[in-house]
Design a protein around this motif. Structure first.
Motif, PDB file in Angstrom:
ATOM      1  N   ASP A  11       0.857  -1.184   0.000  1.00 19.81           N
ATOM      2  CA  ASP A  11       0.000   0.000   0.000  1.00 19.81           C
ATOM      3  C   ASP A  11       0.896   1.239   0.000  1.00 19.81           C
ATOM      4  N   MET A  12       0.692   2.128  -0.957  1.00 21.35           N
ATOM      5  CA  MET A  12       1.398   3.400  -0.992  1.00 21.35           C
ATOM      6  C   MET A  12       0.450   4.445  -0.407  1.00 21.35           C
ATOM      7  N   ILE A  13       0.654   4.775   0.861  1.00 20.88           N
ATOM      8  CA  ILE A  13      -0.288   5.623   1.577  1.00 20.88           C
ATOM      9  C   ILE A  13       0.110   7.087   1.438  1.00 20.88           C
ATOM     10  N   ALA A  14      -0.855   7.890   0.999  1.00 21.73           N
ATOM     11  CA  ALA A  14      -0.597   9.308   0.748  1.00 21.73           C
ATOM     12  C   ALA A  14      -0.329  10.057   2.041  1.00 21.73           C
ATOM     13  N   VAL A  15       0.713  10.891   2.011  1.00 20.90           N
ATOM     14  CA  VAL A  15       1.066  11.760   3.139  1.00 20.90           C
ATOM     15  C   VAL A  15       1.307  13.155   2.577  1.00 20.90           C
ATOM     16  N   ASP A  16       0.597  14.138   3.093  1.00 16.36           N
ATOM     17  CA  ASP A  16       0.769  15.518   2.636  1.00 16.36           C
ATOM     18  C   ASP A  16       1.701  16.263   3.594  1.00 16.36           C
ATOM     19  N   ILE A  17       2.855  16.681   3.077  1.00 16.58           N
ATOM     20  CA  ILE A  17       3.872  17.351   3.879  1.00 16.58           C
ATOM     21  C   ILE A  17       4.308  18.628   3.159  1.00 16.58           C
ATOM     22  N   ASP A  18       4.139  19.764   3.834  1.00 15.71           N
ATOM     23  CA  ASP A  18       4.583  21.053   3.283  1.00 15.71           C
ATOM     24  C   ASP A  18       4.064  21.288   1.874  1.00 15.71           C
ATOM     25  N   GLY A  19       2.776  20.973   1.683  1.00 15.96           N
ATOM     26  CA  GLY A  19       2.154  21.218   0.394  1.00 15.96           C
ATOM     27  C   GLY A  19       2.466  20.193  -0.675  1.00 15.96           C
ATOM     28  N   ARG A  20       3.207  19.171  -0.321  1.00 11.82           N
ATOM     29  CA  ARG A  20       3.541  18.131  -1.285  1.00 11.82           C
ATOM     30  C   ARG A  20       2.867  16.826  -0.880  1.00 11.82           C
ATOM     31  N   ARG A  21       2.399  16.056  -1.861  1.00 10.57           N
ATOM     32  CA  ARG A  21       1.837  14.736  -1.582  1.00 10.57           C
ATOM     33  C   ARG A  21       2.906  13.684  -1.814  1.00 10.57           C
ATOM     34  N   LEU A  22       3.275  12.997  -0.745  1.00 10.72           N
ATOM     35  CA  LEU A  22       4.234  11.903  -0.807  1.00 10.72           C
ATOM     36  C   LEU A  22       3.498  10.595  -0.524  1.00 10.72           C
ATOM     37  N   PHE A  23       4.163   9.479  -0.840  1.00 10.60           N
ATOM     38  CA  PHE A  23       3.551   8.174  -0.614  1.00 10.60           C
ATOM     39  C   PHE A  23       4.505   7.292   0.188  1.00 10.60           C
ATOM     40  N   GLU A  24       3.981   6.774   1.281  1.00 12.46           N
ATOM     41  CA  GLU A  24       4.765   5.911   2.167  1.00 12.46           C
ATOM     42  C   GLU A  24       4.391   4.453   1.906  1.00 12.46           C
ATOM     43  N   PRO A  25       5.365   3.596   1.575  1.00 11.66           N
ATOM     44  CA  PRO A  25       5.039   2.187   1.316  1.00 11.66           C
ATOM     45  C   PRO A  25       4.779   1.429   2.619  1.00 11.66           C
ATOM     46  N   VAL A  26       3.675   0.702   2.655  1.00 11.87           N
ATOM     47  CA  VAL A  26       3.308  -0.118   3.818  1.00 11.87           C
ATOM     48  C   VAL A  26       2.875  -1.484   3.305  1.00 11.87           C
ATOM     49  N   ILE A  27       3.432  -2.535   3.840  1.00 11.44           N
ATOM     50  CA  ILE A  27       3.081  -3.888   3.418  1.00 11.44           C
ATOM     51  C   ILE A  27       1.649  -4.193   3.830  1.00 11.44           C
ATOM     52  N   GLY A  28       0.882  -4.770   2.894  1.00 17.27           N
ATOM     53  CA  GLY A  28      -0.518  -5.028   3.204  1.00 17.27           C
ATOM     54  C   GLY A  28      -1.155  -6.000   2.241  1.00 17.27           C
ATOM     55  N   GLY A  29      -2.434  -5.749   1.968  1.00 14.05           N
ATOM     56  CA  GLY A  29      -3.288  -6.697   1.260  1.00 14.05           C
ATOM     57  C   GLY A  29      -4.198  -7.340   2.282  1.00 14.05           C
TER      58      GLY A  29
END
Length: 314
Positions: A11-29
């Motif tokens: 899962d690439m979970i969206a994180v908004d930091i300082d006006g930018r959208r980043l994606f944090e990888p998290v193992i899932g399913g």
């Protein structure tokens, strides 16, 4: 041991930091989350899937080893790992964008199934998009048909409309899955897609009368309805400050399976002979475990001692 089947992904979970959208990888399913939940609760758990040999697949394999998830039924493939991009609304409710074309876990064939499952496996769990995407869907339906009546069959449809685009085809397949299941857990979102306009209680009651011995429908912070033989019980949700709801349904499923196993009820006959009111402690435990997951970012499922302490502190 309880064996979970189906996708293992990132899962690439969206994180908004300082006006930018980043994606944090998290193992899932969803199915892997159920195996994780069982393992963290102290229940022997395994996973059956086809796992990539790419960097994400290696990370998932290492994760399974760290968490004590038996992966003797995992087959490896050079195909890429499924990626799912997840964005959360202000209430922590996720929306999903799937990237799964040609991926490893959707490419399971019949030759990837073990010829026989060992006697130590008392239940097999089936869930989510793996039950729809070919060839894995046919492979897992074949396994379900083979093991139904031999082992306890657990089912979570975990509907994803953006992937399950042929609704008529899925509904036909779902009817077969329901015929073989001993336990079904669904959400009210699943019910709205499967049976538009019907209430959770009505659907749970009907399912438990004509299909699975136990039917459970979760409704977020509104609580849970469960049914055995048409008899229903309602269990309220546990109020918490929600960070996000990713993995909450999988946590509930794992915790419920764990408590049923603990009480010797992983069997159709045992469940059918159970008064639905006697399931309240197991449902309370599962609701508390799911609530704990909602207080954490990503599918960070709780351990047994954490759930017990949480319930005592309420």
């Amino acid at each position: 041991m309880i064996l979970s089947t189906g996708e293992a992904l990132v899962d690439m979970i969206a994180v908004d930091i300082d006006g930018r959208r980043l994606f944090e990888p998290v193992i899932g399913g969803s199915p892997l989350n159920v195996a994780l939940g069982l393992a963290r609760l102290g229940r022997p758990a395994g996973h059956l899937t086809k796992l990539s040999t790419d960097m994400f697949g290696e990370a998932i394999a290492a994760f399974m080893d760290r968490e004590g998830i038996d992966r003797r039924f995992v087959r490896r493939s050079a195909r890429p790992t499924t990626m799912v991009y997840v964005a959360l609304d202000p209430l922590g409710v996720p929306s999903y964008a799937f990237h799964l074309e040609g991926s490893a876990d959707r490419s399971m064939g019949l030759d990837d199934l073990p010829a026989a499952l060992p006697a130590e496996i008392e239940a097999v769990h089936f869930a989510s998009i793996s039950l729809f995407l070919e060839p894995t869907a046919t492979t897992l339906r074949t396994l379900m048909r083979r093991e139904a009546g031999r082992r306890f069959i657990s089912l979570d449809p975990n509907i994803r409309p953006s992937v399950m685009t042929d609704r008529a085809l899925y509904l036909a397949r779902f009817g077969e899955l329901l015929d073989h299941a001993d336990l079904i857990k669904a959400s009210t979102e699943d019910i709205a897609w499967l049976h538009p306009g019907e209430s959770a209680e009505a659907v749970a009651k009907r399912w438990s009368e004509s299909g699975p011995a136990l039917a459970v429908v979760t409704d977020g912070d509104h609580g849970v309805v469960a049914a055995i033989g048409g008899r229903t019980i309602f269990v309220p949700a546990v109020p918490v400050e929600v960070v996000d709801t990713v993995g909450a349904g999988d946590t509930f499923q794992a915790a419920l399976l764990d408590r049923l196993a603990d009480r010797g009820r992983l069997g159709r006959a045992a469940l059918a002979a159970t008064a639905v009111e006697d399931l309240r402690p197991a449902l309370d435990f599962a609701a508390a475990a799911a609530a704990l997951t909602c207080t954490r970012r990503g599918a960070d499922l709780p351990r047994f001692d954490e759930v017990v302490a949480f319930m005592r502190g309420r």
